[in-house]
Write a protein that holds these residues in place. Structure first.
Motif, PDB file in Angstrom:
ATOM      1  N   ASP A 160      17.783 -13.951   3.790  1.00 33.62           N
ATOM      2  CA  ASP A 160      18.497 -13.047   4.491  1.00 33.62           C
ATOM      3  C   ASP A 160      20.157 -13.548   4.431  1.00 33.62           C
ATOM      4  O   ASP A 160      20.990 -12.839   4.465  1.00 33.62           O
ATOM      5  CB  ASP A 160      17.872 -13.265   6.079  1.00 33.62           C
ATOM      6  CG  ASP A 160      18.526 -12.202   7.279  1.00 33.62           C
ATOM      7  OD1 ASP A 160      19.153 -11.241   6.693  1.00 33.62           O
ATOM      8  OD2 ASP A 160      18.478 -12.675   8.183  1.00 33.62           O
ATOM      9  N   ASP A 161      20.240 -15.079   4.502  1.00 32.83           N
ATOM     10  CA  ASP A 161      21.584 -15.213   4.335  1.00 32.83           C
ATOM     11  C   ASP A 161      22.386 -15.054   3.195  1.00 32.83           C
ATOM     12  O   ASP A 161      23.343 -14.420   3.021  1.00 32.83           O
ATOM     13  CB  ASP A 161      21.435 -16.784   4.270  1.00 32.83           C
ATOM     14  CG  ASP A 161      21.326 -17.446   5.726  1.00 32.83           C
ATOM     15  OD1 ASP A 161      21.243 -16.675   6.762  1.00 32.83           O
ATOM     16  OD2 ASP A 161      20.892 -18.650   5.689  1.00 32.83           O
TER      17      ASP A 161
ATOM     18  N   PRO B 243       5.671 -15.612   5.890  1.00 30.62           N
ATOM     19  CA  PRO B 243       7.075 -15.641   5.376  1.00 30.62           C
ATOM     20  C   PRO B 243       7.152 -14.505   4.386  1.00 30.62           C
ATOM     21  O   PRO B 243       8.106 -13.904   4.543  1.00 30.62           O
ATOM     22  CB  PRO B 243       7.182 -16.791   4.648  1.00 30.62           C
ATOM     23  CG  PRO B 243       6.368 -17.898   5.269  1.00 30.62           C
ATOM     24  CD  PRO B 243       5.193 -17.112   5.712  1.00 30.62           C
TER      25      PRO B 243
ATOM     26  N   ILE C 230      12.968  -7.996   5.882  1.00 33.59           N
ATOM     27  CA  ILE C 230      14.373  -8.359   5.472  1.00 33.59           C
ATOM     28  C   ILE C 230      15.077  -7.243   4.572  1.00 33.59           C
ATOM     29  O   ILE C 230      16.161  -6.851   4.998  1.00 33.59           O
ATOM     30  CB  ILE C 230      14.513  -9.849   5.220  1.00 33.59           C
ATOM     31  CG1 ILE C 230      14.434 -10.515   6.572  1.00 33.59           C
ATOM     32  CG2 ILE C 230      15.990  -9.969   4.774  1.00 33.59           C
ATOM     33  CD1 ILE C 230      14.156 -12.082   6.404  1.00 33.59           C
TER      34      ILE C 230
ATOM     35  N   GLN D   1      10.751 -17.759   1.340  1.00 30.40           N
ATOM     36  CA  GLN D   1      11.971 -18.373   2.051  1.00 30.40           C
ATOM     37  C   GLN D   1      12.758 -17.137   2.801  1.00 30.40           C
ATOM     38  O   GLN D   1      14.108 -16.961   2.286  1.00 30.40           O
ATOM     39  CB  GLN D   1      13.011 -19.020   0.988  1.00 30.40           C
ATOM     40  CG  GLN D   1      12.407 -20.185   0.288  1.00 30.40           C
ATOM     41  CD  GLN D   1      13.031 -20.937  -0.536  1.00 30.40           C
ATOM     42  OE1 GLN D   1      13.217 -20.305  -1.811  1.00 30.40           O
ATOM     43  NE2 GLN D   1      13.740 -22.267  -0.115  1.00 30.40           N
ATOM     44  N   PRO D   2      12.249 -16.501   3.912  1.00 27.55           N
ATOM     45  CA  PRO D   2      13.013 -15.455   4.138  1.00 27.55           C
ATOM     46  C   PRO D   2      14.239 -15.523   5.047  1.00 27.55           C
ATOM     47  O   PRO D   2      15.200 -14.796   4.829  1.00 27.55           O
ATOM     48  CB  PRO D   2      12.082 -14.691   5.228  1.00 27.55           C
ATOM     49  CG  PRO D   2      11.181 -16.106   5.735  1.00 27.55           C
ATOM     50  CD  PRO D   2      10.865 -16.679   4.331  1.00 27.55           C
ATOM     51  N   ASP D   3      14.492 -16.862   5.456  1.00 26.92           N
ATOM     52  CA  ASP D   3      15.785 -16.981   6.083  1.00 26.92           C
ATOM     53  C   ASP D   3      16.930 -17.307   4.968  1.00 26.92           C
ATOM     54  O   ASP D   3      17.828 -16.703   5.152  1.00 26.92           O
ATOM     55  CB  ASP D   3      15.687 -18.511   7.087  1.00 26.92           C
ATOM     56  CG  ASP D   3      14.899 -18.225   8.256  1.00 26.92           C
ATOM     57  OD1 ASP D   3      14.705 -17.134   8.535  1.00 26.92           O
ATOM     58  OD2 ASP D   3      14.345 -19.332   8.641  1.00 26.92           O
TER      59      ASP D   3
ATOM     60  N   ARG E 191       7.778 -11.413   6.386  1.00 24.82           N
ATOM     61  CA  ARG E 191       9.077 -11.419   6.804  1.00 24.82           C
ATOM     62  C   ARG E 191      10.150 -10.897   5.767  1.00 24.82           C
ATOM     63  O   ARG E 191      11.267 -10.229   6.032  1.00 24.82           O
ATOM     64  CB  ARG E 191       9.572 -12.752   7.526  1.00 24.82           C
ATOM     65  CG  ARG E 191       8.997 -12.819   8.587  1.00 24.82           C
ATOM     66  CD  ARG E 191       9.167 -14.242   9.311  1.00 24.82           C
ATOM     67  NE  ARG E 191      10.844 -14.335   9.469  1.00 24.82           N
ATOM     68  CZ  ARG E 191      11.390 -15.551   9.084  1.00 24.82           C
ATOM     69  NH1 ARG E 191      11.060 -16.613   9.195  1.00 24.82           N
ATOM     70  NH2 ARG E 191      12.849 -15.429   9.329  1.00 24.82           N
ATOM     71  N   SER E 192       9.839 -11.515   4.370  1.00 26.74           N
ATOM     72  CA  SER E 192      10.874 -11.170   3.348  1.00 26.74           C
ATOM     73  C   SER E 192      10.814  -9.735   3.085  1.00 26.74           C
ATOM     74  O   SER E 192      11.855  -9.225   2.807  1.00 26.74           O
ATOM     75  CB  SER E 192      10.586 -11.999   2.225  1.00 26.74           C
ATOM     76  OG  SER E 192      10.952 -13.343   2.468  1.00 26.74           O
TER      77      SER E 192
END
Length: 215
Positions: free
Chosen positions: A90-91, A126, A133, A85-87, A129-130
């Motif tokens: 990030d949050d 993903p 990040i 859950q990269p998004d 991406r994580s």
């Protein structure tokens, strides 16, 4: 597990991935008396410096309120995640709900070997991406791999380490077939000390801070 920080650990359900590590049998935070967890922290006063939150679902509605309560007690927070859950990750980093992050990289970033360990829901896109990040955020971080024989070998470890880069910490954990809940992995013979040392040596070509361990 959190080097230099005396900590306890809580598990949050919601991961779509299998894991060869026994302590990733997560329980949903909603099934636990959250106040009892906070009272546990209060009772220990100054004996704890941090909490490791193994977050199967980084988007769990109860996660942020819980992290706020932990932070109000002056404890550091480390998020342990499978990277899917990269998004959301990030949050949480951007909002400073975490002081540290640990990403479990279960296999080389290729869907074939990854799904042999983590199941058909695994997607290395993903996860990659994580990793990016966390590296770009500047937050304290560690990357970890359970060395599953027949899937994770010296070449695999070198590839994972290359994706991490020299300035980060990498931990290689011995796989224990007695503790896994995956029937396909129960019969595997774990790596010996010598073999684990060889895996560590392959990682040190790309990452300076590498350790091998039993957890």
């Amino acid at each position: 597990e959190w080097e230099g920080v005396g900590s306890c650990k809580v598990f949050i359900d919601g991961s779509r991935l299998r894991s060869p590590r026994p302590d990733t049998r997560r329980r949903d935070l909603t099934d636990v008396d959250r106040q009892a967890v906070l009272e546990y922290l209060d009772d220990r006063g100054g004996s704890l410096a941090g909490m490791i939150v193994c977050a199967g679902d980084l988007g769990s509605p109860g996660l942020i309120p819980f992290l706020k309560e932990v932070g109000r007690r002056g404890l550091k927070i480390r998020l342990d995640t499978d990277g899917m859950q990269p998004d959301a990750l990030d949050d949480l980093i951007g909002a400073r709900y975490a002081d540290s992050v640990c990403i479990e990289i279960m296999a080389p970033l290729d869907n074939g070997p990854y799904r042999r360990i983590a199941g058909d829901s695994a997607d290395v896109g993903p996860i990659g991406r994580s990793i990016g990040i966390v590296k770009e955020s500047g937050i304290d971080c560690v990357f970890r791999t359970v060395a599953v024989p027949g899937i994770v070998d010296a070449e695999s470890i070198a590839g994972i380490a290359a994706s991490i880069g020299p300035g980060h910490r990498y931990r290689i954990v011995r796989f224990d077939p007695r503790k896994t809940d995956d029937p396909a992995l129960i019969g595997l013979k774990p790596y010996s000390d010598r073999e684990l040392a060889e895996l560590g040596a392959s990682a040190k070509r790309f990452v300076r801070d590498v350790r091998v361990a039993d957890i």
